[in-house]
Design an enzyme around this catalytic site. Structure first.
Site, PDB file in Angstrom:
ATOM      1  N   LYS A  43       5.529  -3.993  -5.115  1.00 56.39           N
ATOM      2  CA  LYS A  43       6.979  -3.854  -5.121  1.00 56.39           C
ATOM      3  C   LYS A  43       7.589  -4.011  -3.735  1.00 56.39           C
ATOM      4  CE  LYS A  43      10.774  -2.733  -7.270  1.00 56.39           C
ATOM      5  NZ  LYS A  43      11.281  -3.799  -8.120  1.00 56.39           N
TER       6      LYS A  43
ATOM      7  N   HIS B 270      16.022 -36.444 -11.740  1.00 59.00           N
ATOM      8  CA  HIS B 270      15.396 -36.954 -10.511  1.00 59.00           C
ATOM      9  C   HIS B 270      13.917 -36.577 -10.444  1.00 59.00           C
ATOM     10  CE1 HIS B 270      19.262 -38.277  -9.047  1.00 59.00           C
ATOM     11  NE2 HIS B 270      19.756 -37.086  -9.348  1.00 59.00           N
TER      12      HIS B 270
ATOM     13  N   LYS C  30      11.043 -14.390 -13.009  1.00 57.56           N
ATOM     14  CA  LYS C  30      10.678 -13.252 -13.871  1.00 57.56           C
ATOM     15  C   LYS C  30       9.516 -13.642 -14.780  1.00 57.56           C
ATOM     16  CE  LYS C  30      12.159 -10.704 -12.178  1.00 57.56           C
ATOM     17  NZ  LYS C  30      13.057 -10.736 -11.060  1.00 57.56           N
TER      18      LYS C  30
ATOM     19  N   ASN D 213      -0.974   1.915   5.889  1.00 61.24           N
ATOM     20  CA  ASN D 213      -0.162   0.874   5.251  1.00 61.24           C
ATOM     21  C   ASN D 213       0.386  -0.011   6.363  1.00 61.24           C
ATOM     22  OD1 ASN D 213       1.710  -0.641   3.762  1.00 61.24           O
ATOM     23  ND2 ASN D 213       3.280   0.936   3.960  1.00 61.24           N
ATOM     24  N   GLY D 214       0.051  -1.297   6.325  1.00 63.34           N
ATOM     25  CA  GLY D 214       0.540  -2.207   7.364  1.00 63.34           C
ATOM     26  C   GLY D 214      -0.544  -3.190   7.746  1.00 63.34           C
TER      27      GLY D 214
ATOM     28  N   CYS E 104       0.847  -1.185   0.000  1.00 64.86           N
ATOM     29  CA  CYS E 104       0.000   0.000   0.000  1.00 64.86           C
ATOM     30  C   CYS E 104       0.885   1.238   0.000  1.00 64.86           C
ATOM     31  CB  CYS E 104      -0.945   0.098   1.200  1.00 64.86           C
ATOM     32  SG  CYS E 104      -2.041  -1.294   1.381  1.00 64.86           S
TER      33      CYS E 104
ATOM     34  N   GLU F  25      15.979 -17.352 -11.006  1.00 64.63           N
ATOM     35  CA  GLU F  25      15.613 -15.952 -11.213  1.00 64.63           C
ATOM     36  C   GLU F  25      14.890 -15.773 -12.559  1.00 64.63           C
ATOM     37  OE1 GLU F  25      15.214 -13.445  -9.559  1.00 64.63           O
ATOM     38  OE2 GLU F  25      15.340 -11.732 -10.896  1.00 64.63           O
TER      39      GLU F  25
ATOM     40  N   ARG G 178       3.427   0.022  -5.221  1.00 67.27           N
ATOM     41  CA  ARG G 178       3.288  -0.609  -3.909  1.00 67.27           C
ATOM     42  C   ARG G 178       1.979  -1.382  -3.758  1.00 67.27           C
ATOM     43  NH1 ARG G 178       6.827   1.574  -0.169  1.00 67.27           N
ATOM     44  NH2 ARG G 178       5.494   0.836   1.511  1.00 67.27           N
TER      45      ARG G 178
ATOM     46  N   GLU H 148       6.127 -14.083 -12.786  1.00 71.39           N
ATOM     47  CA  GLU H 148       5.456 -12.919 -12.221  1.00 71.39           C
ATOM     48  C   GLU H 148       4.905 -11.970 -13.266  1.00 71.39           C
ATOM     49  OE1 GLU H 148       7.988 -10.727  -9.517  1.00 71.39           O
ATOM     50  OE2 GLU H 148       9.728 -11.009 -10.795  1.00 71.39           O
TER      51      GLU H 148
ATOM     52  N   TRP I 152      -2.991  -2.581  -1.577  1.00 73.73           N
ATOM     53  CA  TRP I 152      -2.698  -3.987  -1.890  1.00 73.73           C
ATOM     54  C   TRP I 152      -3.396  -4.766  -0.771  1.00 73.73           C
ATOM     55  CZ3 TRP I 152      -0.433  -8.258   0.397  1.00 73.73           C
ATOM     56  CH2 TRP I 152      -0.090  -9.307  -0.463  1.00 73.73           C
TER      57      TRP I 152
HETATM   58  C1  F6R Z   1      10.743 -10.284  -7.942  1.00 73.19           C
HETATM   59  C2  F6R Z   1      10.731  -9.331  -6.848  1.00 73.19           C
HETATM   60  C3  F6R Z   1      10.498  -9.843  -5.481  1.00 73.19           C
HETATM   61  C4  F6R Z   1      11.429  -9.140  -4.491  1.00 73.19           C
HETATM   62  C5  F6R Z   1      11.092  -9.546  -3.064  1.00 73.19           C
HETATM   63  C6  F6R Z   1      12.052  -8.930  -2.068  1.00 73.19           C
HETATM   64  O1  F6R Z   1      10.971  -9.667  -9.165  1.00 73.19           O
HETATM   65  O2  F6R Z   1      10.887  -8.164  -7.055  1.00 73.19           O
HETATM   66  O3  F6R Z   1      10.649 -11.219  -5.410  1.00 73.19           O
HETATM   67  O4  F6R Z   1      12.743  -9.476  -4.807  1.00 73.19           O
HETATM   68  O5  F6R Z   1       9.796  -9.141  -2.764  1.00 73.19           O
HETATM   69  O6  F6R Z   1      12.010  -7.549  -2.117  1.00 73.19           O
HETATM   70  P1  F6R Z   1      13.175  -6.674  -1.519  1.00 73.19           P
HETATM   71  O7  F6R Z   1      14.401  -6.935  -2.320  1.00 73.19           O
HETATM   72  O8  F6R Z   1      12.697  -5.263  -1.655  1.00 73.19           O
HETATM   73  O9  F6R Z   1      13.356  -7.088  -0.094  1.00 73.19           O
END
Ligand code: F6R
Length: 646
Positions: free
Chosen positions: A641, A542, A523, A101-102, A2, A519, A27, A526, A75
């Site tokens: 984010k 396996h 990507k 937010n929280g 949020c 990774e 956010r 998501e 969110w």
């Molecule tokens: C994936 C992504 C998330 C963050 C995760 C940790 O693309 O962005 O998996 O890596 O939420 O976030 P931070 O690095 O801000 O602690």
């Protein structure tokens, strides 16, 4: 998650709030709302389901006047995303409005108590409990709003960054934080507040980062006498940056006052923002994600600036130099992070063990914090977080700190909660990462961690000088090599179209490139909503090999290093089962090029640095598949984010 934003001053608050919400939309973006007190003393609350643009459309024919207001982009945690659950929330009498937010963990108990007192609730949110509790406390304890907020927050368990309006006091804005970020911007005769500095940067570079359990009160018409100091004007105003009577601080017109929830007066510390407006714009790219992928040659140069010297024969990391003994005496290093940052941590495990010969454990913060881990005083804990606000990572390091471990953090957002509670650390300096899928933050984390591993290894004498120098010089060449990989963007975009049919993908890699496989899969998942798994290549037989068929694209990260031949055998096994292979190989590779369906070449480099090159095509592949599928690349569904809830 949020995003919250607030304004009090002489301007019309609404456009500032809306622009601020757009900046904070990364956010959370399932609903949005705004509350304004207009010049007739009415408190208007408008809310809409969906993105901020929906709220703007809804407000088009509404009364959006007012020099004071608060706004929120959500969110969802408690209650589905709909208009009723969207913030702001009114109190019982509709005199107060709140944004939050929280998460309030004891909201159910508080709610039951308020219901017994006759309070009624319209939403399913935990937030509504707060605003009701404020009003209840004000009415029953006969106190002003700030005192009511202080008293009420003493009863609250959980995390919050809140802002509250009171219709009867249109000159006053109250805000508070615990566990969720809150920044106040000081303009000329106006104040801004927000979850981060992005909504504030175009108005002022003077900010105060609010600390946990602090309550901020901003009153625009405070008068002289014991209740406060007279508003000052012009230069006189701006020059004052310290408390005048030890209790209240005039900063700009109006009076800003910070206390703890237990009413201890605090001295606001004004910081200068290091953020520019252009960093928050797309700069001609269709999406922030693509801009951020293409920024990587520059951002990695920025990450190394002042650390790798010009002769490229030495790395100086002040966070390491100042705490050398802690690292050299460490019996173990624990790395804790979430998501993409966790993948960077896994790569660091290979580098630290190889160069420094210190055992490394890599932990998901969410698991670590709850599994009663054994933490010793001579452990070093490295926390990795782009946002510096991830709730689980913050809690994990607080736990480790309480056991006496030394906390070193690698973060991007300057002044965020994680770097502030750490003993030392290293900022990645890649500028704001706005695309929800992390790209440039990841490569900068890998660079920072590699530099740290090299520093420890050299200092311990476990890494030969020759090897050290080769890697340091090669680090300096990485930005130019990434540039070469980016040159293949068009080809990747072309063949990405072939794969939009796929329901599932497998990504394989070994050694340093096993985390890259994970990774790449993350990507794709998501942003394109295609299911993908990252696996160590040798584990394929396996289990996952059962999935291989013509329908299953397999991305194999196979640069020429360590286990190259073994990975080539894995590719043969996939081809024998008619799987379609996209291979990431080293320039000039002839073996894999003959058997794979699609090949992307990356320049040769030191093995420990290959992730910095091999991850780039995977970022581009995910991006282009998502674009062709018509997905919302920068704001994928259900994600946010900054994950400030656990
Ligand atoms: C994936 C992504 C998330 C963050 C995760 C940790 O693309 O962005 O998996 O890596 O939420 O976030 P931070 O690095 O801000 O602690």
């Amino acid at each position: 998650m949020c995003g919250i934003v607030g304004y009090i001053g002489k301007r019309n608050a609404y456009p500032i709030l809306i622009k601020g919400l757009h900046r904070l939309e990364y956010r959370g973006y399932d609903s949005a709302g705004v509350a304004l007190i207009n010049q007739d003393g009415q408190l208007n609350v408008y809310k809409a389901k969906g993105k901020v643009a929906e709220l703007e459309a809804f407000c088009a024919d509404k009364d959006t006047r007012g020099n004071i207001g608060i706004a929120h982009t959500r969110w969802a945690t408690h209650g589905e995303p709909n208009t009723v659950n969207a913030h702001p929330h009114y109190s019982e009498s509709e005199r107060l409005a709140i944004i939050h937010n929280g998460i309030i963990e004891n909201y159910a108990v508080l709610k039951a108590g308020l219901q017994q007192e006759g309070y009624t609730f319209k939403s399913e949110t935990d937030t509504e409990v707060l605003v009701q509790l404020f009003e209840y406390t004000q009415v029953n304890r006969h106190v002003d709003l700030k005192t009511a907020v202080q008293l009420a927050l003493q009863q609250v368990i959980g995390a919050y960054a809140i802002a509250v309006l009171d219709k009867d006091h249109p000159d006053t804005l109250i805000a508070a934080r615990k566990g969720s970020p809150l920044v106040v911007g000081i303009g000329e005769g106006e104040y801004f507040l927000a979850s981060d500095a992005t909504p504030i940067v175009e108005y002022t570079d003077q900010v105060i980062y609010i600390e946990d359990e602090e309550v901020v009160s901003i009153c625009m018409h405070a008068t002289s006498g014991s209740a406060g100091l007279p508003p000052l004007r012009g230069e006189e105003l701006r020059s004052i940056e310290r408390p005048v009577d030890g209790r209240r601080t005039p900063l700009g017109e109006g009076v800003l006052n910070i206390t703890t929830i237990n009413n201890v007066e605090k001295t606001p510390e004004i910081k200068r923002l290091e953020l520019s407006l252009s960093q928050l714009e797309k700069g001609g790219y269709p999406h922030f994600m693509l801009k951020e992928i293409f920024e990587q040659p520059r951002t990695l140069t920025d990450s190394m600036r002042g650390r790798v010297n010009v002769r490229q024969d030495n790395i100086a990391l002040s966070g390491f130099i100042d705490n050398k003994e802690r690292f050299l005496n460490a019996k173990r290093i624990i790395i804790t992070a979430c998501g993409t940052s966790w993948h960077a941590g896994l790569i660091a495990m290979y580098a630290i063990e190889e160069f420094a010969q210190i055992p490394v454990e890599v932990e998901y913060s969410s698991e670590f914090r709850y599994r009663k881990p054994v933490i010793n005083k001579d452990d070093v804990v490295i926390a990795i977080s782009q946002s510096g606000e991830t709730a689980d990572t913050l809690a994990a390091i607080q736990l480790a700190k309480s056991k006496g471990a030394f906390i070193f953090s690698i973060c991007n957002v300057v002044g965020a909660s994680i770097p502030r509670v750490s003993d030392s650390g290293c900022y990645t300096h890649v500028g704001p990462e706005i695309g929800v899928a992390s790209t440039k933050a990841f490569t900068a984390q890998v660079v920072a961690l590699t530099m740290l591993a090299l520093c420890i290894g050299r200092e311990k004498g476990t890494l030969s000088e020759e090897h050290y120098l080769n890697i340091v010089r090669e680090l300096g060449r990485i930005p130019e090599k990434i540039e070469r990989v980016l040159g293949q963007n068009k080809r990747i975009a072309d063949f990405a179209k072939t794969f939009t049919y796929a329901q599932n993908f497998i990504y394989l890699g070994r050694g340093y490139n096993f985390p890259v496989a994970m990774e790449g899969a993350l990507k794709l998942k998501e942003i394109s909503y295609i299911h993908a798994e990252g696996y160590p290549a040798a584990e394929m037989k396996h289990g996952p090999i059962a999935l291989i068929s013509q329908e299953m694209p397999v991305v194999v990260v196979a640069p020429r290093c360590g286990t190259y031949e073994k990975v080539v055998s894995n590719i043969q096994e996939i081809k024998a089962r008619k799987g379609r292979v996209i291979a990431i190989v080293t320039e000039g590779d002839e073996l894999v090029s003959k058997i794979a369906d699609y090949v992307i070449e990356v320049p040769e480099t030191e093995e420990c640095l290959t992730p910095l090159l091999t991850v780039i095509p995977l970022q581009l592949l995910a991006y282009h598949i998502a674009v062709v599928k018509g997905c919302d690349v920068d704001q994928p569904r259900n994600l946010a984010k900054s994950v400030t809830v656990e």
